[in-house]
Design an enzyme around this catalytic site. Structure first.
Site, PDB file in Angstrom:
ATOM      1  N   GLY A  36      45.725  31.680  53.807  1.00  0.00           N
ATOM      2  CA  GLY A  36      45.278  30.547  53.049  1.00  0.00           C
ATOM      3  C   GLY A  36      45.479  29.819  52.722  1.00  0.00           C
ATOM      4  NE  ARG A  65      43.237  39.598  47.363  1.00  0.00           N
ATOM      5  CZ  ARG A  65      40.921  39.802  47.915  1.00  0.00           C
ATOM      6  NH1 ARG A  65      41.069  39.927  45.952  1.00  0.00           N
ATOM      7  NH2 ARG A  65      40.951  41.028  48.196  1.00  0.00           N
ATOM      8  NE  ARG A  94      44.887  34.285  42.386  1.00  0.00           N
ATOM      9  CZ  ARG A  94      45.946  33.298  42.364  1.00  0.00           C
ATOM     10  NH1 ARG A  94      47.398  33.240  43.687  1.00  0.00           N
ATOM     11  NH2 ARG A  94      45.474  32.573  42.513  1.00  0.00           N
ATOM     12  CD  GLN A 124      38.682  38.753  58.359  1.00  0.00           C
ATOM     13  OE1 GLN A 124      38.713  38.657  56.793  1.00  0.00           O
ATOM     14  NE2 GLN A 124      37.924  38.691  59.042  1.00  0.00           N
ATOM     15  CE1 TYR A 152      35.179  35.434  51.774  1.00  0.00           C
ATOM     16  CE2 TYR A 152      35.663  34.282  53.521  1.00  0.00           C
ATOM     17  CZ  TYR A 152      35.870  34.902  52.962  1.00  0.00           C
ATOM     18  OH  TYR A 152      36.619  36.191  53.115  1.00  0.00           O
ATOM     19  CE1 TYR A 200      40.212  42.050  52.251  1.00  0.00           C
ATOM     20  CE2 TYR A 200      39.864  42.770  53.997  1.00  0.00           C
ATOM     21  CZ  TYR A 200      39.715  42.563  53.147  1.00  0.00           C
ATOM     22  OH  TYR A 200      39.211  43.276  52.070  1.00  0.00           O
ATOM     23  CD1 TRP A 256      37.069  33.304  48.866  1.00  0.00           C
ATOM     24  CD2 TRP A 256      38.511  35.027  48.834  1.00  0.00           C
ATOM     25  NE1 TRP A 256      36.970  34.228  47.846  1.00  0.00           N
ATOM     26  CE2 TRP A 256      37.590  35.365  48.168  1.00  0.00           C
ATOM     27  CE3 TRP A 256      39.645  36.018  49.626  1.00  0.00           C
ATOM     28  CZ2 TRP A 256      37.925  36.336  47.096  1.00  0.00           C
ATOM     29  CZ3 TRP A 256      39.575  37.325  48.342  1.00  0.00           C
ATOM     30  CH2 TRP A 256      38.930  37.174  47.418  1.00  0.00           C
ATOM     31  CD  GLN A 271      49.631  25.547  48.870  1.00  0.00           C
ATOM     32  OE1 GLN A 271      48.191  26.332  49.422  1.00  0.00           O
ATOM     33  NE2 GLN A 271      49.557  26.059  47.655  1.00  0.00           N
TER      34      GLN A 271
END
Length: 331
Positions: free
Chosen positions: A294, A223, A242, A190, A57, A218, A21, A300
């Site tokens: 993600g 996030r 966010r 999902q 996305y 997910y 995403w 990462q």
């Protein structure tokens, strides 16, 4: 890496699957394509073979990045998971939300899971991804304007045509899942799930455990909230979704940080990050098959992949859950 089978299919995904995403930039304050491609390729080097994306996305941008990342990889060693049902280029169906694309242009997004729309979306996704089949094809959100029967029969046709291997859903409740299964074999659902967002445990988890359906979780790091790096007063970049979410109110960030501090000694003892601890906890939970994680860069994505190496004893899981049950957020 651990590989887990979805439902009663022969489709296996890496237990840590790359969530693309943020790679699309949309609602995440933009993206850097080269970094995103390297993140996916680095994940593959660490045996993360599955990538979850969607047309919405970045209005196709994420799928194009996925296509670029996998073009030189053996196709039969990569599992492409994408979606359908959110259109920014047409106004048929159920209005979903007003937004902006990556160029700042105003767009209106509609839920549309009609047969004609699905067929078009599948063709568009295949072109962007640079492939001739999709391993797992999921409706992105329920669409009130289209009967579930029409939607699922369209996906069944795509499976028959060899353009899709398996059908999944996303953000479906138990009743919707039951109905969808009447028309095509649904191997997975999902849905959002994390340490601080466990609503599916009441109804959905018992159902999937009983009916051999997999859960792709997910936002397992909520996030970024559960990385241990976020502090009260955090400033989000322009376009970052966010900023307006309850999870990211200063008091909730503060309370979550305090909870994570109780886990920090355990993470340090294992020489792992809090993110890795959280991801491992997630895939240890009953009914959770896959955790989508993600990453914006290679560092990462490698860190996420290495979460699979974390071992948690029954006592350690009990310790985590005890502290987690004491966390109360204002949501």
């Amino acid at each position: 890496m651990e590989y887990r089978t979805l439902g009663n299919s022969d489709l296996k995904l890496s237990a840590i699957t790359f969530g693309a995403w943020a790679a699309g930039g949309w609602m995440w304050g933009g993206t850097e394509q080269n970094d995103a491609v390297k993140a996916m390729q680095s994940a593959f080097d660490y045996a993360v073979t599955s990538i979850d994306t969607a047309p919405i996305y970045g209005m196709g941008h994420s799928e194009k990045i996925v296509g670029e990342a996998i073009k030189d990889l053996p196709r039969d060693q990569v599992q492409i998971v994408t979606k359908y049902g959110l259109r920014w280029d047409a106004t048929d169906g159920e209005f979903y939300v007003n937004s902006q694309d990556n160029d700042g242009k105003d767009i209106a997004i509609y839920k549309n899971s009609s047969k004609a729309s699905i067929i078009k979306e599948c063709e568009d996704s295949l072109k962007r991804l640079g492939t001739d089949y999709i391993d797992l094809y999921q409706i992105h959100w329920p669409d009130k304007t289209t009967k579930i029967q029409e939607t699922m029969e369209a996906v069944a046709q795509l499976i028959k045509d060899g353009k899709v291997r398996y059908a999944g859903v996303s953000n479906y409740n138990v009743d919707q899942l039951k109905e969808a299964k009447q028309y095509v074999d649904i191997v997975s659902n999902q849905v959002p799930y994390s340490m601080v967002n466990r609503g599916i445990e009441s109804e959905l988890i018992p159902y999937v455990l009983k009916n051999n359906t997999s859960i792709l979780a997910y936002s397992p790091l909520q996030r970024g909230l559960l990385t241990g790096k976020m502090k009260a007063g955090h400033t989000f970049s322009e376009g970052d979704h966010r900023k307006g979410l309850a999870f990211f109110k200063d008091e909730n960030i503060k309370q979550t940080a305090h909870f994570l501090d109780t886990l920090r000694p355990l993470a340090e003892d294992k020489n792992i990050s809090l993110s890795q601890l959280v991801l491992r906890w997630t895939i240890e939970q009953p009914g959770i098959t896959i955790a989508l994680a993600g990453a914006r860069n290679a560092e990462q994505s490698i860190s996420n992949a290495k979460a699979i190496d974390v071992k948690l004893s029954a006592e350690e899981l009990q310790f985590i859950n005890k502290n987690l049950n004491e966390l109360k957020l204002d949501l």
